[in-house]
Design a protein around this motif. Structure first.
Motif, PDB file in Angstrom:
ATOM      1  N   LEU A  65      26.437  37.234  35.634  1.00  0.00           N
ATOM      2  CA  LEU A  65      27.782  36.840  36.064  1.00  0.00           C
ATOM      3  C   LEU A  65      28.750  37.959  35.709  1.00  0.00           C
ATOM      4  N   ASP A  66      29.088  38.746  36.697  1.00  0.00           N
ATOM      5  CA  ASP A  66      29.995  39.879  36.532  1.00  0.00           C
ATOM      6  C   ASP A  66      31.406  39.412  36.862  1.00  0.00           C
ATOM      7  N   GLY A  67      32.270  39.439  35.845  1.00  0.00           N
ATOM      8  CA  GLY A  67      33.629  38.945  36.052  1.00  0.00           C
ATOM      9  C   GLY A  67      33.788  37.512  35.596  1.00  0.00           C
ATOM     10  N   THR A  68      33.405  37.260  34.336  1.00  0.00           N
ATOM     11  CA  THR A  68      33.498  35.885  33.831  1.00  0.00           C
ATOM     12  C   THR A  68      34.943  35.398  33.792  1.00  0.00           C
ATOM     13  N   ARG A  69      35.884  36.300  33.550  1.00  0.00           N
ATOM     14  CA  ARG A  69      37.295  35.894  33.526  1.00  0.00           C
ATOM     15  C   ARG A  69      37.696  35.306  34.877  1.00  0.00           C
ATOM     16  N   ARG A  76      39.746  31.741  41.969  1.00  0.00           N
ATOM     17  CA  ARG A  76      39.572  33.180  42.202  1.00  0.00           C
ATOM     18  C   ARG A  76      38.191  33.467  42.786  1.00  0.00           C
ATOM     19  N   GLU A  77      38.125  34.487  43.645  1.00  0.00           N
ATOM     20  CA  GLU A  77      36.883  34.830  44.333  1.00  0.00           C
ATOM     21  C   GLU A  77      36.276  36.141  43.861  1.00  0.00           C
ATOM     22  N   ASP A  78      37.002  36.932  43.046  1.00  0.00           N
ATOM     23  CA  ASP A  78      36.564  38.299  42.741  1.00  0.00           C
ATOM     24  C   ASP A  78      35.652  38.382  41.519  1.00  0.00           C
ATOM     25  N   TRP A  79      34.472  37.746  41.647  1.00  0.00           N
ATOM     26  CA  TRP A  79      33.408  37.808  40.647  1.00  0.00           C
ATOM     27  C   TRP A  79      32.089  37.902  41.392  1.00  0.00           C
ATOM     28  N   ALA A  80      31.017  38.282  40.699  1.00  0.00           N
ATOM     29  CA  ALA A  80      29.787  38.613  41.416  1.00  0.00           C
ATOM     30  C   ALA A  80      28.551  38.383  40.547  1.00  0.00           C
ATOM     31  N   VAL A  81      27.396  38.524  41.171  1.00  0.00           N
ATOM     32  CA  VAL A  81      26.098  38.507  40.495  1.00  0.00           C
ATOM     33  C   VAL A  81      25.363  39.773  40.923  1.00  0.00           C
TER      34      VAL A  81
END
Length: 235
Positions: A65-69, A76-81
């Motif tokens: 989980l990149d971008g836990t914040r 928010r949509e700006d996180w990734a795997v």
């Protein structure tokens, strides 16, 4: 799975939701890799580092989980795997899933990078803690800073054409960049350290503190200005 977790646990405190996301994604990816590739080594942000990977021919480098914040800040949509495969010294495959955006960018079908646009160079930058180095770089370039969340989203924003470059010099690890770099390379983008040297993975120390991902037509100029800026700081 992560989107479902967000829906089910929307009332959790942010710290608890971050921890739950990291744990559930790590468990899922570890189980799938064990089921499909049981003899391969794994380097993950959310698991103990096993030094035996250094002698392995194949190593999966993952960030569950990149971008836990951003994950904890619904909607928010700006996180990734991130999932990447290193084999015999090189990244050979990778995928960056952006679940809340509804897509996955991967090396099996390299993304098509949009045509360049007129105007100043656009640099992806952290929305919460923009590093002084990138701010200074933007001033030198006359660039526009575009704030966004996780490292994977910033790197893949170059693929989308949202920005022209992602430059980071504030400290990262292999799992932060392996998958985005693999996908970026497959699409023909430039990827390197900020001094222009190659990005190397499956090293004994997984820290990989800086990188450049950019459209190829900007690479030479960007690296020249970064070099001038770095030398100026040293003086």
């Amino acid at each position: 799975m992560l989107l479902e977790l967000r829906r089910e646990q929307a009332d959790l405190e942010p710290a608890a939701l971050k921890a739950a996301g990291d744990e559930r994604s790590q468990q899922h990816l570890a189980a799938e890799l064990e089921r499909h590739r049981p003899t391969d080594a794994v380097l993950s942000e959310e698991a103990a580092d096993d030094a035996s990977r250094l002698g392995a021919d194949r190593v999966w480098i993952i960030d569950p989980l990149d971008g836990t914040r951003e994950f904890s800040e619904i909607p928010r949509e700006d996180w990734a795997v991130h999932v990447a495969l290193w084999q015999d010294g090189e990244l050979v495959a990778g995928a960056v899933s952006r679940p809340a955006m509804g897509d996955t960018l991967a090396t099996d079908e390299p993304p098509t990078v949009p045509a360049p646009v007129d105007g100043p160079i656009r640099l992806a930058v952290s929305r919460t803690r923009p590093p002084a180095f990138v701010t200074a770089l933007a001033e030198r370039l006359g660039a526009e800073l575009v704030p966004m969340g996780s490292a994977g989203v910033k790197a893949t924003a170059v693929l989308d054409g949202t920005v022209d470059a992602y430059v980071h010099a504030g400290g990262q690890f292999e799992w932060d960049s392996a998958a985005p770099v693999a996908v970026a390379r497959s699409a023909g983008l430039h990827t390197s350290r900020i001094d222009g040297s190659p990005l190397r993975y499956n090293q004994s120390d997984p820290r990989l503190p800086d990188l450049v991902v950019c459209r190829p037509e900007h690479a030479e100029h960007l690296l020249t200005v970064i070099d001038e800026l770095t030398k100026g700081e040293e003086q």
